[in-house]
Motif scaffolding. Structure first.
Motif, PDB file in Angstrom:
ATOM      1  N   LEU A   5      14.791  -3.183 -18.597  1.00  0.00           N
ATOM      2  CA  LEU A   5      14.765  -3.626 -17.211  1.00  0.00           C
ATOM      3  C   LEU A   5      13.701  -2.510 -16.620  1.00  0.00           C
ATOM      4  O   LEU A   5      12.886  -2.972 -15.733  1.00  0.00           O
ATOM      5  N   LYS A   6      14.055  -1.494 -16.530  1.00  0.00           N
ATOM      6  CA  LYS A   6      13.447  -0.173 -15.997  1.00  0.00           C
ATOM      7  C   LYS A   6      11.800  -0.216 -16.387  1.00  0.00           C
ATOM      8  O   LYS A   6      11.168  -0.111 -15.563  1.00  0.00           O
ATOM      9  N   LYS A   7      11.574  -0.736 -17.999  1.00  0.00           N
ATOM     10  CA  LYS A   7      10.235  -0.553 -18.180  1.00  0.00           C
ATOM     11  C   LYS A   7       9.532  -1.726 -17.605  1.00  0.00           C
ATOM     12  O   LYS A   7       8.417  -1.753 -17.092  1.00  0.00           O
ATOM     13  N   ALA A   8      10.142  -2.973 -17.425  1.00  0.00           N
ATOM     14  CA  ALA A   8       9.541  -4.062 -16.761  1.00  0.00           C
ATOM     15  C   ALA A   8       9.241  -3.717 -15.151  1.00  0.00           C
ATOM     16  O   ALA A   8       8.133  -4.316 -14.625  1.00  0.00           O
ATOM     17  N   PHE A   9      10.088  -3.082 -14.850  1.00  0.00           N
ATOM     18  CA  PHE A   9       9.821  -2.749 -13.209  1.00  0.00           C
ATOM     19  C   PHE A   9       8.642  -1.645 -13.113  1.00  0.00           C
ATOM     20  O   PHE A   9       7.953  -1.855 -12.127  1.00  0.00           O
ATOM     21  N   ASP A  10       8.580  -0.630 -14.101  1.00  0.00           N
ATOM     22  CA  ASP A  10       7.507   0.206 -13.906  1.00  0.00           C
ATOM     23  C   ASP A  10       6.149  -0.353 -14.227  1.00  0.00           C
ATOM     24  O   ASP A  10       5.146  -0.201 -13.419  1.00  0.00           O
ATOM     25  N   ALA A  11       6.297  -1.387 -15.110  1.00  0.00           N
ATOM     26  CA  ALA A  11       5.005  -2.114 -15.658  1.00  0.00           C
ATOM     27  C   ALA A  11       4.475  -3.013 -14.226  1.00  0.00           C
ATOM     28  O   ALA A  11       3.249  -2.852 -14.119  1.00  0.00           O
ATOM     29  N   HIS A  12       5.213  -3.631 -13.795  1.00  0.00           N
ATOM     30  CA  HIS A  12       4.756  -4.361 -12.477  1.00  0.00           C
ATOM     31  C   HIS A  12       4.293  -3.558 -11.341  1.00  0.00           C
ATOM     32  O   HIS A  12       3.444  -3.836 -10.579  1.00  0.00           O
ATOM     33  N   LYS A  13       5.015  -2.402 -11.229  1.00  0.00           N
ATOM     34  CA  LYS A  13       4.546  -1.290 -10.214  1.00  0.00           C
ATOM     35  C   LYS A  13       3.057  -0.817 -10.401  1.00  0.00           C
ATOM     36  O   LYS A  13       2.364  -0.835  -9.815  1.00  0.00           O
ATOM     37  N   ALA A  14       2.847  -0.538 -11.835  1.00  0.00           N
ATOM     38  CA  ALA A  14       1.501  -0.215 -12.229  1.00  0.00           C
ATOM     39  C   ALA A  14       0.478  -1.324 -11.794  1.00  0.00           C
ATOM     40  O   ALA A  14      -0.683  -1.059 -11.293  1.00  0.00           O
ATOM     41  N   GLU A  15       0.777  -2.535 -11.802  1.00  0.00           N
ATOM     42  CA  GLU A  15       0.124  -3.664 -11.468  1.00  0.00           C
ATOM     43  C   GLU A  15      -0.460  -3.619 -10.043  1.00  0.00           C
ATOM     44  O   GLU A  15      -1.281  -4.245  -9.629  1.00  0.00           O
ATOM     45  N   LYS A  16       0.605  -3.239  -9.226  1.00  0.00           N
ATOM     46  CA  LYS A  16       0.503  -3.263  -7.840  1.00  0.00           C
ATOM     47  C   LYS A  16      -0.564  -2.631  -7.275  1.00  0.00           C
ATOM     48  O   LYS A  16      -1.333  -2.879  -6.411  1.00  0.00           O
ATOM     49  N   GLN A  17      -0.981  -1.337  -8.020  1.00  0.00           N
ATOM     50  CA  GLN A  17      -2.081  -0.650  -7.733  1.00  0.00           C
ATOM     51  C   GLN A  17      -3.300  -1.552  -7.587  1.00  0.00           C
ATOM     52  O   GLN A  17      -4.396  -1.373  -6.801  1.00  0.00           O
ATOM     53  N   GLU A  18      -3.641  -2.272  -8.651  1.00  0.00           N
ATOM     54  CA  GLU A  18      -4.578  -3.039  -8.901  1.00  0.00           C
ATOM     55  C   GLU A  18      -4.652  -4.319  -7.757  1.00  0.00           C
ATOM     56  O   GLU A  18      -5.737  -4.607  -7.287  1.00  0.00           O
ATOM     57  N   HIS A  19      -3.661  -4.598  -7.338  1.00  0.00           N
ATOM     58  CA  HIS A  19      -3.525  -5.809  -6.508  1.00  0.00           C
ATOM     59  C   HIS A  19      -3.992  -5.294  -5.025  1.00  0.00           C
ATOM     60  O   HIS A  19      -4.604  -6.004  -4.373  1.00  0.00           O
ATOM     61  N   VAL A  20      -3.606  -3.969  -4.767  1.00  0.00           N
ATOM     62  CA  VAL A  20      -3.931  -3.315  -3.423  1.00  0.00           C
ATOM     63  C   VAL A  20      -5.771  -3.487  -3.362  1.00  0.00           C
ATOM     64  O   VAL A  20      -6.093  -3.769  -2.476  1.00  0.00           O
ATOM     65  N   LYS A  21      -6.006  -2.890  -4.709  1.00  0.00           N
ATOM     66  CA  LYS A  21      -7.622  -2.854  -4.619  1.00  0.00           C
ATOM     67  C   LYS A  21      -8.287  -4.130  -4.561  1.00  0.00           C
ATOM     68  O   LYS A  21      -9.330  -4.293  -4.088  1.00  0.00           O
ATOM     69  N   ARG A  22      -7.653  -5.121  -5.031  1.00  0.00           N
ATOM     70  CA  ARG A  22      -8.153  -6.611  -5.068  1.00  0.00           C
ATOM     71  C   ARG A  22      -8.160  -6.958  -3.608  1.00  0.00           C
ATOM     72  O   ARG A  22      -9.191  -7.770  -3.042  1.00  0.00           O
ATOM     73  N   LEU A  23      -6.925  -6.614  -2.923  1.00  0.00           N
ATOM     74  CA  LEU A  23      -6.900  -7.201  -1.465  1.00  0.00           C
ATOM     75  C   LEU A  23      -8.132  -6.417  -0.568  1.00  0.00           C
ATOM     76  O   LEU A  23      -8.606  -7.046   0.275  1.00  0.00           O
ATOM     77  N   GLU A  24      -8.108  -5.026  -0.940  1.00  0.00           N
ATOM     78  CA  GLU A  24      -9.399  -4.388  -0.158  1.00  0.00           C
ATOM     79  C   GLU A  24     -10.720  -4.895  -0.304  1.00  0.00           C
ATOM     80  O   GLU A  24     -11.558  -4.983   0.407  1.00  0.00           O
ATOM     81  N   ARG A  25     -10.764  -5.572  -1.604  1.00  0.00           N
ATOM     82  CA  ARG A  25     -12.293  -6.403  -1.903  1.00  0.00           C
ATOM     83  C   ARG A  25     -12.117  -7.652  -1.123  1.00  0.00           C
ATOM     84  O   ARG A  25     -13.417  -8.083  -0.623  1.00  0.00           O
ATOM     85  N   VAL A  26     -11.044  -8.150  -0.741  1.00  0.00           N
ATOM     86  CA  VAL A  26     -10.895  -9.542   0.122  1.00  0.00           C
ATOM     87  C   VAL A  26     -11.355  -8.965   1.387  1.00  0.00           C
ATOM     88  O   VAL A  26     -12.231  -9.734   2.354  1.00  0.00           O
ATOM     89  N   PHE A  27     -10.783  -7.946   2.046  1.00  0.00           N
ATOM     90  CA  PHE A  27     -10.931  -7.482   3.303  1.00  0.00           C
ATOM     91  C   PHE A  27     -12.537  -7.129   3.304  1.00  0.00           C
ATOM     92  O   PHE A  27     -13.142  -7.502   4.456  1.00  0.00           O
ATOM     93  N   ASP A  28     -13.192  -6.462   2.336  1.00  0.00           N
ATOM     94  CA  ASP A  28     -14.661  -6.347   2.516  1.00  0.00           C
ATOM     95  C   ASP A  28     -15.449  -7.486   2.564  1.00  0.00           C
ATOM     96  O   ASP A  28     -16.369  -7.718   3.575  1.00  0.00           O
ATOM     97  N   GLU A  29     -14.870  -8.819   1.996  1.00  0.00           N
ATOM     98  CA  GLU A  29     -15.849  -9.963   1.856  1.00  0.00           C
ATOM     99  C   GLU A  29     -15.786 -10.654   3.282  1.00  0.00           C
ATOM    100  O   GLU A  29     -16.595 -11.198   3.820  1.00  0.00           O
ATOM    101  N   ILE A  30     -14.594 -10.460   4.202  1.00  0.00           N
ATOM    102  CA  ILE A  30     -14.732 -11.049   5.212  1.00  0.00           C
ATOM    103  C   ILE A  30     -14.712  -9.801   6.495  1.00  0.00           C
ATOM    104  O   ILE A  30     -14.822 -10.219   7.641  1.00  0.00           O
ATOM    105  N   THR A  31     -15.251  -8.844   5.940  1.00  0.00           N
ATOM    106  CA  THR A  31     -15.727  -7.477   6.605  1.00  0.00           C
ATOM    107  C   THR A  31     -14.754  -7.158   8.009  1.00  0.00           C
ATOM    108  O   THR A  31     -15.075  -7.121   9.146  1.00  0.00           O
ATOM    109  N   VAL A  32     -13.496  -7.281   7.400  1.00  0.00           N
ATOM    110  CA  VAL A  32     -12.426  -6.720   8.271  1.00  0.00           C
ATOM    111  C   VAL A  32     -11.781  -5.469   7.553  1.00  0.00           C
ATOM    112  O   VAL A  32     -11.766  -5.546   6.539  1.00  0.00           O
ATOM    113  N   LYS A  33     -11.460  -4.344   8.446  1.00  0.00           N
ATOM    114  CA  LYS A  33     -11.123  -3.101   7.953  1.00  0.00           C
ATOM    115  C   LYS A  33      -9.694  -3.676   7.318  1.00  0.00           C
ATOM    116  O   LYS A  33      -8.724  -3.941   8.026  1.00  0.00           O
ATOM    117  N   ALA A  34      -9.330  -3.036   6.110  1.00  0.00           N
ATOM    118  CA  ALA A  34      -8.128  -3.250   5.394  1.00  0.00           C
ATOM    119  C   ALA A  34      -7.189  -2.375   6.141  1.00  0.00           C
ATOM    120  O   ALA A  34      -7.249  -1.059   6.566  1.00  0.00           O
TER     121      ALA A  34
END
Ligand SMILES: [Fe+2]
Ligand SMILES: [Fe+2]
Length: 162
Positions: A40-69
């Motif tokens: 269970l600890k491992k699963a939480f850690d693994a999903h936590k690592a994915e979150k960093q990528e999620h944040v980066k993708r959201l920043e690219r969405v902000f870029d496409e609509i030219t709104v500051k993240a």
């Protein structure tokens, strides 16, 4: 002035999930630290690592609509963290604590999934094709994380704790 445009709702929801992703990254760290079963600890850690990528993708969405993240406090996930904190004070056993954490994670995943479903639909309707692909990627990973947690829930030996 009243908010009438879906573009404004999109920005609002995007800021909400941007905040939620960052908040949940910390919350997943807490869940990993405060769970007992190693898998269970491992699963939480693994999903936590994915979150960093999620944040980066959201920043690219902000870029496409030219709104500051930027984030806007998401009371939904803040509330889930408050529930976790309050429950911890009830001195749960290891097994009960792990069960609570699995269920808390399921609630968080469903919140995120709902957010990404509506954001990706709005992005498509607004012809933000790059954004809709990025949001769908986050959505798929949240769905996988939900499935993983549901699997833990199904496998939990509840009878033993009755
Ligand atoms: Fe929210
Ligand atoms: Fe998630």
């Amino acid at each position: 002035m009243p908010m009438e445009k879906v573009e404004d709702l999109f920005v609002h929801e995007l800021k909400d999930i941007y905040y939620a992703e960052k908040h949940l990254e910390k919350a997943l760290q807490t869940l990993a630290t405060e769970s007992h079963r190693p898998e269970l600890k491992k699963a939480f850690d693994a999903h936590k690592a994915e979150k960093q990528e999620h944040v980066k993708r959201l920043e690219r969405v902000f870029d496409e609509i030219t709104v500051k993240a930027a984030g806007e406090p998401c009371d939904g996930v803040i509330g889930l963290s408050m529930e976790k904190k309050a429950f911890s004070k009830k001195n749960p056993s290891k097994e009960i604590n792990d069960l609570f954490n699995i269920n808390a994670a399921i609630k968080a995943e469903r919140y995120e999934i709902s957010a990404y479903e509506s954001l990706s639909k709005m992005a498509k309707e607004m012809n933000l094709m790059d954004s809709s692909v990025l949001l769908e990627k986050n959505l798929k990973e949240e769905q996988r994380a939900l499935e993983k947690m549901r699997q833990f829930a199904r496998e939990a030996d509840i009878k033993k704790l009755i």
